[in-house]
Design an enzyme around this catalytic site. Structure first.
Site, PDB file in Angstrom:
ATOM      1  N   GLU A 144      -1.343  -1.609  -5.606  1.00  0.00           N
ATOM      2  CA  GLU A 144      -2.557  -0.945  -6.078  1.00  0.00           C
ATOM      3  C   GLU A 144      -2.229  -0.015  -7.240  1.00  0.00           C
ATOM      4  O   GLU A 144      -1.214   0.683  -7.225  1.00  0.00           O
ATOM      5  CB  GLU A 144      -3.190  -0.149  -4.937  1.00  0.00           C
ATOM      6  CG  GLU A 144      -4.567   0.392  -5.256  1.00  0.00           C
ATOM      7  CD  GLU A 144      -5.219   1.056  -4.062  1.00  0.00           C
ATOM      8  OE1 GLU A 144      -6.389   1.451  -4.157  1.00  0.00           O
ATOM      9  OE2 GLU A 144      -4.539   1.170  -3.018  1.00  0.00           O
ATOM     10  N   ASP A 163       0.863  -1.178   0.000  1.00  0.00           N
ATOM     11  CA  ASP A 163       0.000   0.000   0.000  1.00  0.00           C
ATOM     12  C   ASP A 163       0.902   1.232   0.000  1.00  0.00           C
ATOM     13  O   ASP A 163       1.672   1.449   0.945  1.00  0.00           O
ATOM     14  CB  ASP A 163      -0.911   0.007   1.227  1.00  0.00           C
ATOM     15  CG  ASP A 163      -1.783   1.252   1.275  1.00  0.00           C
ATOM     16  OD1 ASP A 163      -2.684   1.374   0.421  1.00  0.00           O
ATOM     17  OD2 ASP A 163      -1.556   2.098   2.155  1.00  0.00           O
ATOM     18  N   ASP A 201      -3.244   1.669   6.870  1.00  0.00           N
ATOM     19  CA  ASP A 201      -2.341   1.295   5.786  1.00  0.00           C
ATOM     20  C   ASP A 201      -2.029  -0.199   5.800  1.00  0.00           C
ATOM     21  O   ASP A 201      -1.967  -0.841   4.737  1.00  0.00           O
ATOM     22  CB  ASP A 201      -1.050   2.102   5.876  1.00  0.00           C
ATOM     23  CG  ASP A 201      -1.293   3.593   5.718  1.00  0.00           C
ATOM     24  OD1 ASP A 201      -2.255   3.952   5.014  1.00  0.00           O
ATOM     25  OD2 ASP A 201      -0.527   4.395   6.290  1.00  0.00           O
TER      26      ASP A 201
END
Length: 422
Positions: free
Chosen positions: A275, A191, A356
């Site tokens: 991502e 992340d 996170d």
């Protein structure tokens, strides 16, 4: 696969003048051919073929008094300039037809001698590697090169570049076989963020080095000095070089740090999932400076090509996936949360989440699902690559750190190593 290796070159005064002529001639050929095609399009005529442009704007132009100086440089550089224009048009047409993924590509534009980056591209017929470590470039001579590492194979092309700081680089493209690393049992979801550059699914955090923020004070001072200089004066040119060199230092530090962090992640994990962020959109918000300082796109690009190079699995999770809204333990979707909420408690199972870390775990689970569904490249049971996509040479490549030098920002959260091979 193709890899790009970048080396610093040190031409003397005569060679710099010869390279300046080559940059200018390649730029003139580009602009002349682009002008012909634009005029033909405006007049409703068919698209001008490359063969006709090569004959008219290179071969016959050399015989005219107006363009006789085109014969002073290598013809290969001029032909490659025309080929690069063809590539630019192809990317533009493919983007219009939907054949090219990613952002829309605009039509080619004219080049200027005031552009901060000047370059020529040469094939093997116009350059050669000498036994004493120099690189011979046609109609330029033997260029002195600082070899930070050995080339793994014979290069197929080289791009000679002059940047905004007045530095010269030779960028070689080589065709090599993948360097498959031994298999490991771990995989990681990542992340990316601003408070911490990256949070891994196992809980490790990589602190953001913020190279631009740390250099802002000096950049502001140099910018003030530049603004006081008279436009067109030599003092202004000197001040502009100082600003450009400082920005180059920031970019080099960031690139070197990205290489070391990405290499260590690829070496430590058999599969990496990240991502797919909308960086261009975030770059238009009030967080733009911090977003560009982090350099997420460059980092993800390094992870992608290094995964192919070393036989690892890499997958991007769709940006619409609600990684921050779903509980990574029970799967309950708890709804969107503002950015200032860094910890939250799941309404279903009561688990307290770090925002996170929870997102990184969800990215890991979603990445595994994508790979299991066969939508990402991976290895089959025999160890052979499945749906291995062609990966072109990356646009930038950082040089090896010189002996005795270390990065100014520690990659905290990752295990320290003395040497990291990219």
């Amino acid at each position: 696969m193709q890899l790009r290796y970048n080396y610093r070159a040190y031409p003397d005064a005569q060679q710099r003048r010869a390279l300046g002529r080559a940059f200018g001639c390649a730029r003139v050929v580009w602009n002349d051919c682009l002008r012909d095609r634009r005029e033909a399009h405006a007049a409703g005529l068919p698209f001008v073929k490359s063969v006709e442009l090569s004959r008219l704007r290179i071969t016959e132009a050399k015989r005219t008094e107006e363009r006789a100086w085109l014969a002073d440089v290598s013809a290969v550089a001029l032909q490659q300039s025309l080929r690069d224009l063809d590539t630019a048009y192809k990317n533009f047409f493919d983007s219009l037809k939907g054949k090219r993924q990613g952002r829309k590509v605009g039509p080619p534009r004219y080049k200027s001698k005031k552009d901060t980056r000047q370059s020529i591209r040469l094939t093997t017929s116009a350059f050669s590697l000498q036994g004493d470590g120099a690189v011979y470039v046609a109609k330029v001579g033997n260029l002195k090169v600082k070899w930070s590492r050995r080339l793994p194979a014979v290069p197929t092309s080289v791009t000679v570049t002059k940047d905004s700081c007045g530095r010269y680089f030779l960028s070689f493209v080589v065709d090599t076989e993948p360097d498959i690393l031994p298999e490991v049992e771990t995989d990681a979801g990542i992340d990316l963020g601003l408070s911490a550059f990256a949070v891994l699914s196992d809980g490790r955090k990589i602190d953001s080095p913020r190279f631009l923020r740390r250099a802002e004070k000096k950049l502001r001072r140099l910018g003030r000095e530049l603004s006081r200089k008279v436009k067109g004066s030599k003092n202004r040119a000197k001040a502009r070089l100082k600003v450009a060199r400082q920005h180059a230092k920031v970019a080099n530090r960031r690139r070197d740090w990205h290489h070391k962090a990405s290499t260590q992640i690829i070496r430590d994990n058999q599969a990496v999932y990240v991502e797919d962020l909308a960086v261009s959109g975030l770059g238009r918000t009030r967080l733009a400076k911090s977003v560009h300082d982090a350099g997420w796109s460059a980092f993800v690009g390094m992870l992608e090509y290094k995964a192919v190079k070393h036989g690892r699995t890499f997958a991007k999770v769709d940006r619409a996936f609600p990684s921050s809204q779903v509980c990574s333990f029970c799967g309950f979707r708890d709804g969107p949360k503002p950015l200032h909420v860094r910890k939250w408690t799941c309404g279903a199972c009561g688990t307290v989440h770090d925002r996170d870390h929870n997102a990184a775990r969800n990215v890991l689970f979603e990445g595994r699902r994508i790979v299991a569904a066969g939508r990402a490249e991976t290895l089959n049971a025999c160890g052979a690559p499945v749906r291995r996509a062609h990966v072109p040479a990356q646009r930038g490549e950082a040089g090896s750190p010189r002996k005795g030098q270390t990065t100014q920002a520690e990659i905290s959260g990752l295990q320290a190593r003395e040497h990291v091979n990219r």
